[in-house]
Design a protein around this motif. Structure first.
Motif, mmCIF file in Angstrom:
data_model
loop_
_atom_site.group_PDB
_atom_site.id
_atom_site.type_symbol
_atom_site.label_atom_id
_atom_site.label_comp_id
_atom_site.label_asym_id
_atom_site.label_seq_id
_atom_site.Cartn_x
_atom_site.Cartn_y
_atom_site.Cartn_z
ATOM 1 N N ALA A 95 -24.646 -12.978 -33.781
ATOM 2 C CA ALA A 95 -23.595 -13.055 -33.262
ATOM 3 C C ALA A 95 -22.168 -12.507 -33.501
ATOM 4 O O ALA A 95 -22.346 -12.633 -35.053
ATOM 5 N N ARG A 96 -20.994 -12.320 -33.222
ATOM 6 C CA ARG A 96 -20.202 -11.408 -33.660
ATOM 7 C C ARG A 96 -19.632 -13.175 -34.241
ATOM 8 O O ARG A 96 -18.852 -13.718 -33.115
ATOM 9 N N GLY A 97 -18.545 -12.824 -35.381
ATOM 10 C CA GLY A 97 -17.340 -13.863 -35.197
ATOM 11 C C GLY A 97 -18.058 -15.526 -35.740
ATOM 12 O O GLY A 97 -18.746 -15.409 -36.446
ATOM 13 N N SER A 98 -16.288 -16.146 -36.078
ATOM 14 C CA SER A 98 -16.989 -17.494 -37.062
ATOM 15 C C SER A 98 -18.399 -18.750 -36.459
ATOM 16 O O SER A 98 -18.031 -18.347 -35.030
ATOM 17 N N PRO A 99 -17.970 -19.234 -36.940
ATOM 18 C CA PRO A 99 -19.305 -20.088 -35.964
ATOM 19 C C PRO A 99 -18.709 -21.044 -34.352
ATOM 20 O O PRO A 99 -19.281 -21.061 -33.620
ATOM 21 N N ASP A 100 -17.503 -21.197 -33.971
ATOM 22 C CA ASP A 100 -17.193 -21.344 -33.369
ATOM 23 C C ASP A 100 -17.013 -20.824 -32.189
ATOM 24 O O ASP A 100 -17.463 -21.312 -30.825
ATOM 25 N N TRP A 109 -24.261 -12.821 -27.828
ATOM 26 C CA TRP A 109 -25.396 -12.197 -28.857
ATOM 27 C C TRP A 109 -26.518 -11.643 -28.228
ATOM 28 O O TRP A 109 -26.660 -11.284 -27.560
ATOM 29 N N GLY A 110 -27.660 -10.829 -29.428
ATOM 30 C CA GLY A 110 -28.093 -9.951 -29.250
ATOM 31 C C GLY A 110 -29.707 -11.393 -28.342
ATOM 32 O O GLY A 110 -29.466 -12.108 -28.127
ATOM 33 N N GLN A 111 -30.807 -9.993 -28.379
ATOM 34 C CA GLN A 111 -31.580 -11.006 -27.439
ATOM 35 C C GLN A 111 -32.086 -11.862 -28.278
ATOM 36 O O GLN A 111 -32.838 -12.364 -27.589
#
Length: 119
Positions: A95-100, A109-111
């Motif tokens: 996923a793109r970005g910080s954890p939160d 998210w991807g598949q």
């Protein structure tokens, strides 16, 4: 924005796998990248994040066993997993970005790619 994970599979306890996440449609180098996993019957669990300064962060459950490199020339993030244990069995998502941010945006998210650790 598209994220495509690959590299999962069946591995015996103690084995290793390398997952990859190919990113399309955004300026990859400008974003933190995060790996999340979801085991059967459980909620999503943050695994690891690499930020744009190449600082890495790991959950306690994988620290010392997993690493999260990235290659900005290939728009790809990786999750190198070693000493795999049955409790690592899950679908792994990038996923793109910080954890939160990553955990809050399930639709981005991807598949996912299935990792099964079993003898």
């Amino acid at each position: 924005v598209q994220l495509a994970e690959k590299g999962g599979g069946l591995v015996e306890p103690g084995g290793s796998l390398r997952l990859s996440c190919d990113a399309i449609g955004f300026a990859f180098e400008r974003y933190d990248m995060t790996w999340i996993r979801q085991a059967p019957g459980k909620g999503p669990e943050w695994v690891s994040t690499i930020n744009t300064s190449l600082h890495t962060f790991y959950s306690d459950s994988v620290k010392g066993r997993f690493t999260i490199p990235r290659d900005n020339t290939k728009n790809t993030a990786y999750l190198q997993m070693t000493t795999l244990q049955p409790e690592d069995t899950a679908v792994y998502y990038c996923a793109r970005g910080s954890p939160d941010i990553a955990l809050s945006r399930r639709t981005s998210w991807g598949q996912g790619t299935q990792v099964t650790v079993s003898s």
